[in-house]
Every structure is written in structure tokens, then in C-alpha cells.
Design an enzyme around this catalytic site. Structure first.
Site, PDB file in Angstrom:
ATOM      1  N   HIS A  47      36.051  46.180  43.203  1.00  0.00           N
ATOM      2  CA  HIS A  47      35.047  46.798  42.329  1.00  0.00           C
ATOM      3  C   HIS A  47      33.706  46.093  42.483  1.00  0.00           C
ATOM      4  CE1 HIS A  47      36.482  43.417  39.921  1.00  0.00           C
ATOM      5  NE2 HIS A  47      35.510  43.597  39.044  1.00  0.00           N
ATOM      6  N   ASP A  56      31.022  38.921  41.106  1.00  0.00           N
ATOM      7  CA  ASP A  56      31.904  37.845  41.553  1.00  0.00           C
ATOM      8  C   ASP A  56      32.916  38.309  42.593  1.00  0.00           C
ATOM      9  OD1 ASP A  56      33.004  39.321  39.408  1.00  0.00           O
ATOM     10  OD2 ASP A  56      34.398  37.722  38.876  1.00  0.00           O
ATOM     11  N   HIS A  85      39.773  48.852  34.235  1.00  0.00           N
ATOM     12  CA  HIS A  85      38.757  47.820  34.010  1.00  0.00           C
ATOM     13  C   HIS A  85      37.506  48.482  33.450  1.00  0.00           C
ATOM     14  CE1 HIS A  85      36.986  43.951  34.252  1.00  0.00           C
ATOM     15  NE2 HIS A  85      36.268  44.155  35.342  1.00  0.00           N
TER      16      HIS A  85
END
Length: 326
Positions: free
Chosen positions: A60, A64, A161
């Protein structure tokens, strides 16, 4: 076949943990799940090569998990890379890299194919190099398979998410049975290309007779392929359990401890207990807890202890941890 943790932190790198990146060494190639900042140093420290056939699976578009990708591609352009590179990820992955081409001069002077996974359309859209604004091709996705060759599949699923996020599985196809050279010699079959055919399960004609390798005990029965599943960032979800059923290894995020379970729910992440329950439900053989928050620098072992109460064969990811799959 070996799994190597290149980065096991969540959101903020700390001295002992880089941002998310996990490498799978398979025969002569690498498969990397996510591409966190400073992945290049992780590759160096793990003793991996920069000019191997490579597939990168991006879960995604949170920084990070992807910020290390452009830097890695820049490096490839500086080392005369010639091995093929395939990159898979959500829609706009190609746009992300194309803008680096336009603004920072990122070039792909090596074989590059970028595949955007469009879940809503059940399509895989392919781009070549970084020069064109137009797709090279479009393909319907069948059975969640985004790549297949003679040795393995790569599959994906939508997970739960705060942004569009995918989980991935590597599924090795059934392997040849174990070869028994002693038995081949007993039958006076010379060590030659015939052995290769026998090892692949093919019957051969030898001295006027048909030799069936399985019946003659030259090879054993086919062995099941190995399976590795990577969660990306996610709250516990049925899609991931279905994708990862019977995995040899589940690599699952464990951003929070059970004491912060409500925050995990709000942010659509998982606790280590959530990860353990997912591993148990999918009948995984081993659970690797990763994506460890910087708040647990001193007591990350607590995450592991909680998980082991539910799923005993759990381990805590640390950078440069290596797991061999025999």
C-alpha cells in the site's frame, strides 16, 4: 529457499529496526515484500545481490512501505543492472514512479515491468520501463493470481486497512520427488540426461524397456510446494485467512500490544494476539510477527509472549533474521 527480514519496524525506524521490507530467496531470484526506507542498506547487510531477477510486491501507499523503492531503482540504474525487475502494487504505482522519472530523472535502463492491481475491476494493468504514459497491456485476474511461471504462483487479496492495501502469497508448485541415485545405478542407468528426465518423473526407454521412475523406486512421490503469506498492514480479516490457508509461514503485522487493542481497531492495524488468531484460523505452520512499533523498543518480547499463548510456533521478527524453508 530462505526468508530474510530486511526491515521490521512500523512507521518510525529505530536503531535496531529499519522500515518494512522482507526478502524471499528462491533459487536464482529474489521476491521482496514492501520497500521501506533504507532497503538498500538492508540488502547489503543481508549479503544479497543487486543484479538478480527480482519481483517487488508493494502492499500500500503509506510512506513506510514504499519510500525506499525509488532509491533502490536509482541504484539499479547506476550498476549496469540487466536482470529483469517486476513490480506489483495498487493503482497509481506507475504514476508514482513516472513522476520520479519526470522530476528527479529516474531512469530504467534495465528490463522493468510495472503491474498495477485494480481490485475493483479485477484487472492487472502492465506498464513497461518509465517512458510511456500509456499501459502496455491489460489482463483479467483469475483466482487472485497476479503472476505464474513453471515454479510458483503469486496471489493477492484485499485486506482491511485505512487505505487500499493488499496482502500477498507465494505458492510453490508441487516439487519433484526425491531422487534415489543408488537405485538408478542398480538398474545400470548411466548418469546422464536420463537421470534428469527420471528426476522430473518422466518414464524413459532404456535398453529396450520402459522405466517408470516412481514404480522402480528411482524417485519418490511429488512433494507439496511451500507457501508464504505476507499481510501488509491490516486489521484481522477473512480475506487474508482465505489467501493464507495452510501457509508454511505467515508474516503478519503486530503493531500494537493487547493493551492498545482499541487503537488498533481505530487505525485498522493488528495486535500480536490478532496476528496469532489469524495464524491459527488459517492453519499456518509458523507465525512471524513484524511491523513493530517504536514504543516497544525495550519490551517487544511482550508482543511475542502474548502471541505464543494462542499460537505457540510464533517468532518475533528482527532485522536480518533468516528463516530457511527446507
Amino acid at each position: 529457499m530462505e526468508l530474510i527480514i530486511l526491515g521490521s519496524a512500523a512507521a518510525i525506524p529505530v536503531q535496531e529496526r529499519n522500515l518494512p521490507a522482507i526478502a524471499l530467496k528462491y533459487k536464482n531470484e529474489l521476491i521482496i515484500f514492501d520497500c521501506g526506507e533504507d532497503i538498500q542498506r538492508g540488502i547489503i547487510n543481508a549479503g544479497l545481490k543487486f543484479n538478480k531477477p527480482l519481483k517487488i510486491l508493494i502492499s500500500h501507499f503509506h510512506g513506510d512501505h514504499i519510500i525506499g523503492l525509488p532509491g533502490l531503482l536509482f541504484r539499479f540504474g547506476l550498476i549496469d543492472r540487466n536482470a529483469p525487475l517486476f513490480i506489483f502494487g495498487p493503482p497509481n504505482l506507475y504514476l508514482y514512479l513516472y513522476l520520479h522519472r519526470k522530476i528527479l530523472g529516474l531512469k530504467a535502463n534495465y528490463p522493468l515491468r510495472v503491474f498495477e492491481i485494480h481490485y475493483s475491476q479485477n484487472k492487472l494493468i502492465e506498464y513497461e520501463d518509465l517512458e510511456s504514459e500509456q499501459p502496455h497491456g491489460e489482463y483479467q485476474i483469475q483466482n487472485n493470481i497476479i503472476f505464474e511461471n513453471t515454479k510458483y504462483y503469486l496471489k493477492y487479496t484485499l485486506v482491511d486497512h485505512s487505505v487500499l492495501t493488499y496482502g500477498y502469497s507465494f505458492l510453490e508448485k508441487p516439487r519433484n520427488g526425491k531422487f534415489n541415485p543408488t537405485r538408478a545405478r542398480e538398474l545400470e542407468i548411466p548418469e546422464s540426461s536420463l537421470w534428469k528426465k527420471l528426476h522430473e518423473g518422466q518414464s524413459i526407454e532404456f535398453e529396450g524397456k520402459i522405466v517408470n521412475p516412481l514404480k522402480e523406486g528411482i524417485v519418490g512421490p511429488k512433494r507439496a510446494g511451500r507457501k508464504i503469506t505476507y499481510s501488509g498492514d491490516t486489521a484481522p480479516c477473512d480475506n487474508l485467512i482465505k489467501l493464507g490457508k495452510d501457509s508454511d509461514i505467515l508474516i503478519h503485522e503486530a503493531t500494537f500490544s493487547k493493551e492498545l487493542s482499541q487503537i488498533a481497531v481505530e487505525k485498522k492495524h493488528s495486535t500480536s494476539i490478532d496476528a496469532a488468531n489469524v495464524a491459527k484460523k488459517m492453519n499456518a505452520k509458523q507465525l512471524v510477527l513484524t511491523h513493530i512499533s517504536s514504543r516497544y523498543q525495550e519490551d517487544a518480547i511482550k508482543l511475542l509472549e502474548d502471541a505464543k499463548k494462542i499460537f505457540p510456533n510464533s517468532i518475533l521478527a528482527n532485522d536480518l533474521l533468516r528463516i530457511e524453508l527446507k
